[in-house]
Design a protein around this motif. Structure first.
Motif, PDB file in Angstrom:
ATOM      1  N   PHE A   1      38.095  37.122  55.226  1.00  4.49           N
ATOM      2  CA  PHE A   1      40.036  37.199  54.451  1.00  4.49           C
ATOM      3  C   PHE A   1      39.611  38.419  53.356  1.00  4.49           C
ATOM      4  O   PHE A   1      40.799  38.326  52.795  1.00  4.49           O
ATOM      5  N   ASN A   2      39.031  38.282  52.692  1.00  2.00           N
ATOM      6  CA  ASN A   2      39.012  39.369  51.609  1.00  2.00           C
ATOM      7  C   ASN A   2      39.407  40.998  52.679  1.00  2.00           C
ATOM      8  O   ASN A   2      40.840  41.372  51.759  1.00  2.00           O
ATOM      9  N   ALA A   3      39.295  40.682  53.484  1.00  2.00           N
ATOM     10  CA  ALA A   3      39.748  42.285  54.074  1.00  2.00           C
ATOM     11  C   ALA A   3      41.421  42.186  54.547  1.00  2.00           C
ATOM     12  O   ALA A   3      41.780  42.852  54.324  1.00  2.00           O
ATOM     13  N   ARG A   4      41.662  40.934  55.122  1.00  2.00           N
ATOM     14  CA  ARG A   4      43.194  40.411  55.068  1.00  2.00           C
ATOM     15  C   ARG A   4      44.096  41.051  54.173  1.00  2.00           C
ATOM     16  O   ARG A   4      44.885  41.405  53.739  1.00  2.00           O
ATOM     17  N   GLY A   5      43.350  40.438  52.802  1.00  2.00           N
ATOM     18  CA  GLY A   5      44.210  39.934  51.461  1.00  2.00           C
ATOM     19  C   GLY A   5      44.053  41.558  51.454  1.00  2.00           C
ATOM     20  O   GLY A   5      45.688  41.586  50.230  1.00  2.00           O
ATOM     21  N   GLU A   6      43.280  42.645  50.981  1.00  2.00           N
ATOM     22  CA  GLU A   6      43.722  43.331  50.472  1.00  2.00           C
ATOM     23  C   GLU A   6      44.800  44.064  51.325  1.00  2.00           C
ATOM     24  O   GLU A   6      45.613  44.618  50.243  1.00  2.00           O
ATOM     25  N   LEU A   7      45.367  43.799  52.543  1.00  2.00           N
ATOM     26  CA  LEU A   7      45.906  44.203  53.342  1.00  2.00           C
ATOM     27  C   LEU A   7      47.382  43.508  52.662  1.00  2.00           C
ATOM     28  O   LEU A   7      48.484  44.324  53.681  1.00  2.00           O
ATOM     29  N   TRP A   8      47.238  42.571  52.766  1.00  2.00           N
ATOM     30  CA  TRP A   8      48.501  41.894  52.321  1.00  2.00           C
ATOM     31  C   TRP A   8      49.033  42.525  50.724  1.00  2.00           C
ATOM     32  O   TRP A   8      50.733  42.691  50.662  1.00  2.00           O
ATOM     33  N   LEU A   9      48.063  43.001  50.599  1.00  2.00           N
ATOM     34  CA  LEU A   9      48.233  43.535  48.748  1.00  2.00           C
ATOM     35  C   LEU A   9      48.954  44.839  49.262  1.00  2.00           C
ATOM     36  O   LEU A   9      49.900  45.141  48.137  1.00  2.00           O
ATOM     37  N   LYS A  10      48.335  45.581  50.590  1.00  2.00           N
ATOM     38  CA  LYS A  10      49.092  46.946  50.245  1.00  2.00           C
ATOM     39  C   LYS A  10      50.883  46.646  51.033  1.00  2.00           C
ATOM     40  O   LYS A  10      51.448  47.633  50.685  1.00  2.00           O
ATOM     41  N   LYS A  11      51.157  45.735  51.854  1.00  2.00           N
ATOM     42  CA  LYS A  11      51.938  44.877  51.843  1.00  2.00           C
ATOM     43  C   LYS A  11      52.954  44.681  50.531  1.00  2.00           C
ATOM     44  O   LYS A  11      54.476  44.660  51.081  1.00  2.00           O
ATOM     45  N   GLY A  12      52.721  44.252  50.138  1.00  2.00           N
ATOM     46  CA  GLY A  12      52.995  43.893  48.527  1.00  2.00           C
ATOM     47  C   GLY A  12      53.602  42.125  48.211  1.00  2.00           C
ATOM     48  O   GLY A  12      53.804  41.864  48.114  1.00  2.00           O
ATOM     49  N   ASP A  13      52.897  42.038  49.536  1.00  2.00           N
ATOM     50  CA  ASP A  13      52.727  39.939  49.328  1.00  2.00           C
ATOM     51  C   ASP A  13      52.122  39.567  48.808  1.00  2.00           C
ATOM     52  O   ASP A  13      50.448  39.256  49.803  1.00  2.00           O
ATOM     53  N   LYS A  14      51.968  39.031  47.580  1.00  2.00           N
ATOM     54  CA  LYS A  14      50.571  38.713  46.369  1.00  2.00           C
ATOM     55  C   LYS A  14      50.493  37.324  47.093  1.00  2.00           C
ATOM     56  O   LYS A  14      49.580  37.538  46.346  1.00  2.00           O
TER      57      LYS A  14
ATOM     58  N   LYS B   1      35.646  38.014  44.008  1.00  2.00           N
ATOM     59  CA  LYS B   1      36.061  37.232  42.513  1.00  2.00           C
ATOM     60  C   LYS B   1      36.865  38.823  42.327  1.00  2.00           C
ATOM     61  O   LYS B   1      37.955  37.977  41.414  1.00  2.00           O
ATOM     62  N   ALA B   2      36.524  39.942  42.143  1.00  2.00           N
ATOM     63  CA  ALA B   2      37.240  41.356  41.345  1.00  2.00           C
ATOM     64  C   ALA B   2      38.815  40.679  42.020  1.00  2.00           C
ATOM     65  O   ALA B   2      39.680  41.139  40.775  1.00  2.00           O
ATOM     66  N   ASN B   3      38.607  40.957  43.151  1.00  2.00           N
ATOM     67  CA  ASN B   3      40.417  41.240  43.803  1.00  2.00           C
ATOM     68  C   ASN B   3      41.561  40.175  42.959  1.00  2.00           C
ATOM     69  O   ASN B   3      42.676  39.753  42.425  1.00  2.00           O
ATOM     70  N   HIS B   4      40.570  38.564  43.373  1.00  2.00           N
ATOM     71  CA  HIS B   4      41.214  37.441  42.988  1.00  2.00           C
ATOM     72  C   HIS B   4      41.837  37.029  41.818  1.00  2.00           C
ATOM     73  O   HIS B   4      43.045  36.810  41.201  1.00  2.00           O
ATOM     74  N   LYS B   5      40.555  37.799  40.205  1.00  2.00           N
ATOM     75  CA  LYS B   5      41.108  37.757  39.050  1.00  2.00           C
ATOM     76  C   LYS B   5      42.294  38.949  38.831  1.00  2.00           C
ATOM     77  O   LYS B   5      42.795  37.808  37.642  1.00  2.00           O
ATOM     78  N   ALA B   6      42.816  40.281  39.503  1.00  2.00           N
ATOM     79  CA  ALA B   6      43.174  40.684  39.281  1.00  2.00           C
ATOM     80  C   ALA B   6      44.321  40.592  39.997  1.00  2.00           C
ATOM     81  O   ALA B   6      45.443  40.654  38.448  1.00  2.00           O
ATOM     82  N   ILE B   7      44.780  40.289  41.025  1.00  2.00           N
ATOM     83  CA  ILE B   7      45.965  39.352  41.492  1.00  2.00           C
ATOM     84  C   ILE B   7      46.352  38.255  40.680  1.00  2.00           C
ATOM     85  O   ILE B   7      47.500  37.958  40.587  1.00  2.00           O
TER      86      ILE B   7
END
Length: 269
Positions: A125-138, A159-165
C-alpha cells in the motif's frame, strides 16, 4: 568517482531491501516444497507437482536485471498453477522493479493485483501510494498511505508519507479557500482601485500575496526601527497605488508585481 553499481551495493534502496525479504520468503517456500515432496515419496503418496521457480523472478528483480526478470516473473505470474503466496511475491517484486525503471502504470497494476490477493500488505500500500504521488494523484496517494497505517500503525515510512501529503493537501485546500480574495474585505471597498482588485481574481491574489509578504518581512525585522521603516515603505506603496490607479499609463498589475518582488528580495527569498 564511484560508479553507480558500487553505490547501489553500498547503499541499498528500500526496493532492494524489500527484494531481500522476498528472497528469504522464497527460500522458505522452496525448502517447504522439497520437504513435502520427500515426505510423500517416503510414504508412497502422490508425487509432488512441479514447483514454479519463483526464486528466479525474485533474484533477477533484486539484481535490477530487467532482461532476466521480465520472462522469469512472467512465467510465475502468468501460470495458472502458481501458488497464491508465490504469485503475490512475484507481483510485488516485478512491481518494484518496474517502479525503479519509471514504468509507473505497470508497477501500479502489479501492486494493485497483489493487494487484491492480499489486502493486508502495508508495504505494498505504501509503495503504491508513492507511485500515485509520482503520477500527481495526491488523493489516491494519501488513501494508500492511510491504508498502510491502518494495517500497521507503526509503519514509519507510511507515517512520514501520510504526514507530508496530508499537510500538502491541507495547504492546497487553504489556498483554494482564499483564492480570488484580497487582503481586505470587499464589502467595505470604496476606492476605485479597491473595487478593481475585488473584481479581478488575479489582482486579488496579488494583493493578498503583497500583504502576506509585507507581514513576513515585518516579523523578521531585526529591530523596531527597521520594522517601522519597512511599514512606511508599504504605506507609501499603497498611497502611490491609490493615487496612480486610473491615470494614463498606470499598470496596477505591474505595480503589485514589482512591490511583491521587492518584498521577497528583502531577505533573499
Amino acid at each position: 568517482m564511484m560508479d553507480s553499481t558500487a553505490s547501489r551495493q553500498e547503499f541499498p534502496t528500500a526496493a532492494s531491501m524489500r527484494f531481500q525479504k522476498l528472497l528469504q520468503l522464497s527460500g522458505a517456500v522452496v525448502l517447504s516444497a522439497l520437504w513435502l515432496g520427500a515426505a510423500r515419496a517416503a510414504t508412497g503418496g502422490e508425487p509432488a507437482a512441479a514447483q514454479i521457480d519463483v526464486a528466479a523472478c525474485l533474484s533477477a528483480a533484486a539484481a535490477d536485471d530487467m532482461d532476466k526478470a521480465t520472462p522469469a516473473c512472467a512465467a510465475v505470474i502468468d501460470n495458472e498453477k502458481t501458488a497464491k503466496p508465490d504469485l503475490i511475491r512475484a507481483l510485488v517484486a516485478r512491481g518494484a522493479l518496474l517502479a525503479q525503471h519509471d514504468q509507473i502504470d505497470r508497477a501500479i497494476a502489479d501492486d494493485s493485483r497483489a493487494l487484491l490477493l492480499d489486502p493486508g500488505l502495508a508495504d505494498v500500500f505504501n509503495a503504491r501510494g508513492e507511485l500515485w504521488l509520482k503520477k500527481g494523484d495526491k488523493p489516491k496517494a494519501v488513501q494508500d498511505f492511510g491504508a498502510a497505517l491502518r494495517i500497521d500503525p507503526n509503519h514509519e515510512k507510511a507515517k512520514a508519507n501520510h504526514k507530508a501529503i496530508a499537510r500538502e493537501l491541507e495547504r492546497i485546500g487553504a489556498q483554494m479557500a482564499v483564492a480570488g480574495k484580497p487582503s481586505f474585505n470587499c464589502a467595505g471597498a470604496r476606492r476605485p482601485v479597491e473595487k478593481a482588485i475585488c473584481g479581478n481574481r488575479e489582482f486579488a491574489d496579488l494583493d493578498r500575496e503583497v500583504y502576506a509578504a509585507n507581514a513576513r518581512v515585518l516579523r523578521e525585522a531585526r529591530n523596531e526601527g527597521e520594522a517601522r521603516k519597512l511599514q512606511r515603505e508599504q504605506d507609501d506603496f499603497i498611497a502611490r497605488r491609490n493615487a496612480g490607479f486610473g491615470r494614463p499609463g498606470y499598470d496596477l498589475k505591474k505595480a503589485m508585481q514589482d512591490r511583491l518582488q521587492r518584498l521577497n528580495g528583502v531577505d533573499g527569498y
